[in-house]
Design an enzyme around this catalytic site. Structure first.
Site, PDB file in Angstrom:
ATOM      1  N   ASP A   1       0.831  -1.208   0.000  1.00 33.41           N
ATOM      2  CA  ASP A   1       0.000   0.000   0.000  1.00 33.41           C
ATOM      3  C   ASP A   1       0.869   1.264   0.000  1.00 33.41           C
ATOM      4  OD1 ASP A   1      -2.340   1.400  -0.039  1.00 33.41           O
ATOM      5  OD2 ASP A   1      -2.816   1.120   2.089  1.00 33.41           O
TER       6      ASP A   1
ATOM      7  N   SER B   1     -10.916  -6.828  -4.668  1.00 36.61           N
ATOM      8  CA  SER B   1     -12.225  -6.866  -5.327  1.00 36.61           C
ATOM      9  C   SER B   1     -12.916  -5.505  -5.228  1.00 36.61           C
ATOM     10  CB  SER B   1     -13.096  -7.997  -4.769  1.00 36.61           C
ATOM     11  OG  SER B   1     -12.955  -8.126  -3.375  1.00 36.61           O
TER      12      SER B   1
ATOM     13  N   LEU C   1      10.753 -20.529  -4.542  1.00 37.20           N
ATOM     14  CA  LEU C   1       9.746 -19.676  -3.892  1.00 37.20           C
ATOM     15  C   LEU C   1       8.416 -19.690  -4.663  1.00 37.20           C
ATOM     16  CD1 LEU C   1       9.202 -17.240  -1.832  1.00 37.20           C
ATOM     17  CD2 LEU C   1       9.894 -15.763  -3.738  1.00 37.20           C
TER      18      LEU C   1
ATOM     19  N   HIS D   1       2.499   3.291  -9.023  1.00 40.71           N
ATOM     20  CA  HIS D   1       2.278   1.865  -9.328  1.00 40.71           C
ATOM     21  C   HIS D   1       3.459   1.290 -10.114  1.00 40.71           C
ATOM     22  CE1 HIS D   1      -1.610   2.263  -7.655  1.00 40.71           C
ATOM     23  NE2 HIS D   1      -2.182   2.887  -8.666  1.00 40.71           N
TER      24      HIS D   1
HETATM   25  C1  IPE Z   1      -5.712  -2.743  -0.512  1.00 36.31           C
HETATM   26  O1  IPE Z   1      -5.273  -1.446  -0.582  1.00 36.31           O
HETATM   27  C2  IPE Z   1      -5.514  -3.414  -1.823  1.00 36.31           C
HETATM   28  C3  IPE Z   1      -4.148  -3.542  -2.296  1.00 36.31           C
HETATM   29  C4  IPE Z   1      -3.048  -3.235  -1.663  1.00 36.31           C
HETATM   30  C5  IPE Z   1      -4.036  -4.098  -3.578  1.00 36.31           C
HETATM   31  P1  IPE Z   1      -6.274  -0.203  -0.721  1.00 36.31           P
HETATM   32  O2  IPE Z   1      -5.407   0.988  -0.691  1.00 36.31           O
HETATM   33  O3  IPE Z   1      -7.161  -0.379  -1.894  1.00 36.31           O
HETATM   34  O4  IPE Z   1      -7.133  -0.341   0.617  1.00 36.31           O
HETATM   35  P2  IPE Z   1      -8.139   0.689   1.295  1.00 36.31           P
HETATM   36  O5  IPE Z   1      -9.261   0.891   0.345  1.00 36.31           O
HETATM   37  O6  IPE Z   1      -7.389   1.952   1.557  1.00 36.31           O
HETATM   38  O7  IPE Z   1      -8.559   0.020   2.561  1.00 36.31           O
HETATM   39  C1  IPE Z   2      -1.522   0.217  -3.413  1.00 35.05           C
HETATM   40  O1  IPE Z   2      -1.301   1.587  -3.426  1.00 35.05           O
HETATM   41  C2  IPE Z   2      -1.710  -0.339  -4.809  1.00 35.05           C
HETATM   42  C3  IPE Z   2      -3.081  -0.737  -5.147  1.00 35.05           C
HETATM   43  C4  IPE Z   2      -4.106  -0.719  -4.352  1.00 35.05           C
HETATM   44  C5  IPE Z   2      -3.293  -1.197  -6.511  1.00 35.05           C
HETATM   45  P1  IPE Z   2      -2.494   2.604  -3.455  1.00 35.05           P
HETATM   46  O2  IPE Z   2      -2.853   2.889  -4.889  1.00 35.05           O
HETATM   47  O3  IPE Z   2      -3.625   2.150  -2.619  1.00 35.05           O
HETATM   48  O4  IPE Z   2      -1.845   3.901  -2.819  1.00 35.05           O
HETATM   49  P2  IPE Z   2      -2.496   4.924  -1.797  1.00 35.05           P
HETATM   50  O5  IPE Z   2      -3.028   4.125  -0.643  1.00 35.05           O
HETATM   51  O6  IPE Z   2      -3.591   5.634  -2.529  1.00 35.05           O
HETATM   52  O7  IPE Z   2      -1.368   5.824  -1.407  1.00 35.05           O
HETATM   53 MG    MG Z   3      -4.075   2.400  -0.649  1.00 42.92          MG
END
Ligand code: IPE
Ligand code: IPE
Ligand code: MG
Length: 251
Positions: A20, A66, A131, A37
């Site tokens: 995240d 999801s 792995l 990303h």
């Molecule tokens: C969870 O992260 C999904 C991934 C890391 C792929 P999000 O950033 O989407 O989660 P929320 O919505 O903040 O809880």
């Molecule tokens: C995690 O990073 C990647 C995905 C959920 C695909 P985020 O895109 O959620 O990044 P923040 O949380 O908005 O910083």
């Molecule tokens: Mg996020």
């Protein structure tokens, strides 16, 4: 408590990561979210290399939940394109290094092209012994429990099992990652401390590690810090601390 849960208590066998903070990382540099990303892919490579070097059995990475379909269409589209490109570009290298790639989640919502790439990648690496890398894509912990329940219900309707046969063991066999031990260490980056519908059942006895690092900055050092923290935990599996110490002394 099985003895195996203790004898393997040193290094985590199975690490799950909620990757995240890509968007916030990019924003902090004045760049669009998608830049985060793309940079996140480098952190995935570093994580895989470090985990393989340490002899970890499996890593499960949350790439797309999801619920992430709710994001702007352009961001979702870019993430899908990134996924297709990566599968094409990286799979040979993973295979050469004897790594096994599996995708968990509801793949039916992906484009035909992506579904085909996933099937090819899984087929190519399925017998590899290194792995195991599980990428959770269009994955939700609630979805997983529902799809497993549906499988069991179908078996019951066909008369293959009786309702009283349904056990934790049978349920676990129908869930994603049934071929692996449950998660030992769950890591979430970027300062958030929630599960966001990632693995539910499979983390029943995991240790949870939260760090402030945004995912694109995650590297060998941050992973090592998480593992060092883990090895100092006392995992009790319902026993008392005294019982665990006595068992450890016997080994
Ligand atoms: C969870 O992260 C999904 C991934 C890391 C792929 P999000 O950033 O989407 O989660 P929320 O919505 O903040 O809880
Ligand atoms: C995690 O990073 C990647 C995905 C959920 C695909 P985020 O895109 O959620 O990044 P923040 O949380 O908005 O910083
Ligand atoms: Mg996020």
């Amino acid at each position: 408590m099985s003895d195996s849960s203790l004898s393997n208590a040193a290094l985590p066998q199975h690490i799950a990561i909620i990757m995240d903070g890509n968007g916030r990382w990019a924003k902090a540099q004045g760049k669009p979210r998608v830049y985060g990303h793309k940079k996140g892919v480098t952190a995935v490579r570093k994580t895989i290399t470090t985990a393989a070097k340490l002899g970890i059995k499996a890593v499960t990475l949350f790439a797309f939940s999801s619920e992430n379909w709710r994001r702007p269409q352009a961001e979702v589209g870019l993430l899908m394109d990134l996924f297709i490109t990566l599968l094409s570009k990286e799979i040979k290298r993973l295979h050469k290094n004897d790594l096994k790639l599996q995708i968990i989640g509801d793949k039916s919502r992906f484009s035909d092209k992506l579904q085909k790439k996933i099937a090819e990648a899984e087929q190519l690496t399925k017998d590899n012994k290194g792995l195991v890398i599980n990428i959770a894509a269009n994955y939700g912990g609630k979805w997983d429990i529902v799809q497993a329940t549906r499988k069991l219900a179908e078996q019951a309707v066909r008369g293959e099992i009786q309702t009283q046969d349904i056990s934790e063991q049978l349920m676990a066999e129908c869930l994603s990652l049934s071929d692996l031990p449950d998660v030992d260490l769950m890591i979430r980056t970027s300062g958030e401390s929630r599960l966001s519908n990632f693995l539910l059942w499979q983390v029943a006895y995991a240790e949870f590690y939260f760090c402030d690092t945004n995912w694109p900055d995650f590297d060998e050092d941050t992973l090592s810090e998480a593992i060092s923290w883990f090895v100092n935990r006392e995992r009790r599996f319902g026993c008392t601390g005294e019982q665990i110490k006595a068992l450890m002394a016997q080994e």
